[in-house]
Design an enzyme around this catalytic site. Structure first.
Site, PDB file in Angstrom:
ATOM      1  CB  SER A 142      -0.906   0.017   1.231  1.00  0.00           C
ATOM      2  OG  SER A 142      -1.626   1.233   1.317  1.00  0.00           O
ATOM      3  CE1 TYR A 153      -3.302  -2.056   5.229  1.00  0.00           C
ATOM      4  CE2 TYR A 153      -3.100   0.282   4.719  1.00  0.00           C
ATOM      5  CZ  TYR A 153      -3.312  -1.020   4.303  1.00  0.00           C
ATOM      6  OH  TYR A 153      -3.528  -1.281   2.969  1.00  0.00           O
TER       7      TYR A 153
END
Length: 258
Positions: A142, A153
């Site tokens: 990501s 995350y």
């Protein structure tokens, strides 16, 4: 196009979103598919894939555990005799909030969700690929490695990037390519199984909107991408067209490098 004729591809997180998109597109290019998710919705995707004429099986497994990853790869080899391609797609932030707001157990849950499935699946698939001196792994990362309100995350996806680069160095001489796609903001239908089933509070909605705004602002194109735009990048790196590419993290975020 038939880039994957005769190739056995394992796709994790295949029940919806990008994983489903990869499965359907790869089926159309001749792949034999092993679809994995911990949700029973993976069987609906299996039916879609089989309706297109592709050979496929579905495996329900919890890939946050090593046993789940080992069981998945064993099922793939039992069904098809080999593993040629692995697409590690499991992950996604659970909570949206400033880092100091995370409880310790939330931090650990985020890391388990977005790093360990990729770690365990690489670990479980590599012996099979090494035995055949051939294989390709594409890890879904990501651009949120530089982003706000989802720091655990971000850290997990940073780990995926490091794993990709280092493992590529270890395995290149054994005929295995390992790359990653760092996905940007992606337009997708509402999740059938939400990562966090609890409704967002008013404050959490504001934090979530801040993520959306930051993601669009950081993209040179000032928009979210589509599932198809992510799928095409993933399948490129999985295909023979990328035969001289390994250890690379490819940002697919409209110019946001992550």
């Amino acid at each position: 196009m038939s880039r994957f004729n005769g190739q056995v591809m394992v796709v994790t997180g295949a029940a919806q979103g990008i994983g489903r998109g990869v499965a359907l597109a790869a089926a159309g290019e001749g792949a034999q598919l092993v679809l994995c998710d911990r949700s029973p919705l993976v069987h609906e995707v299996l039916a879609e894939v089989q309706a297109s004429g592709a050979l496929a099986i579905a495996v329900q497994a919890d890939l946050e555990t090593h046993q789940g990853a080992a069981d998945l790869m064993a099922a793939a080899v039992e069904a098809f005799g080999r593993i040629d391609i692995l697409v590690n797609n499991v992950g996604g932030t659970i909570w949206v909030q400033p880092y100091q707001e995370y409880a310790p157990e939330q931090v650990e849950a985020e890391i388990r969700r977005s790093l360990f499935p990729t770690l365990w699946c690489c670990h479980a698939a590599l012996p099979h690929m090494l035995a055949q001196n051939k294989g390709a792994i594409v890890n879904v990362s990501s651009i949120a490695t530089r982003g706000i309100y989802r720091i655990p995350y971000s850290a997990a996806k940073g780990g995926v990037n490091a794993l990709t680069a280092s493992l590529a160095m270890e395995t290149a001489q054994s005929g295995i390519r390992i790359n990653a796609v760092a996905t940007g903001g992606t337009e997708a239908p509402p999740r059938k199984v939400p990562r966090n089933p609890k409704p967002l509070s008013e404050q959490e909605q504001l934090w979530y909107q801040a993520i959306v705004d930051q993601t669009r602002d950081s993209s040179l194109m000032h928009r979210y991408g589509t599932i198809d735009e992510q799928v095409r990048a993933i399948l490129f790196l999985a295909s023979p067209e990328a035969s001289y590419i390994t250890g690379t993290v490819l940002p697919v975020g409209g110019g946001d490098q992550g």
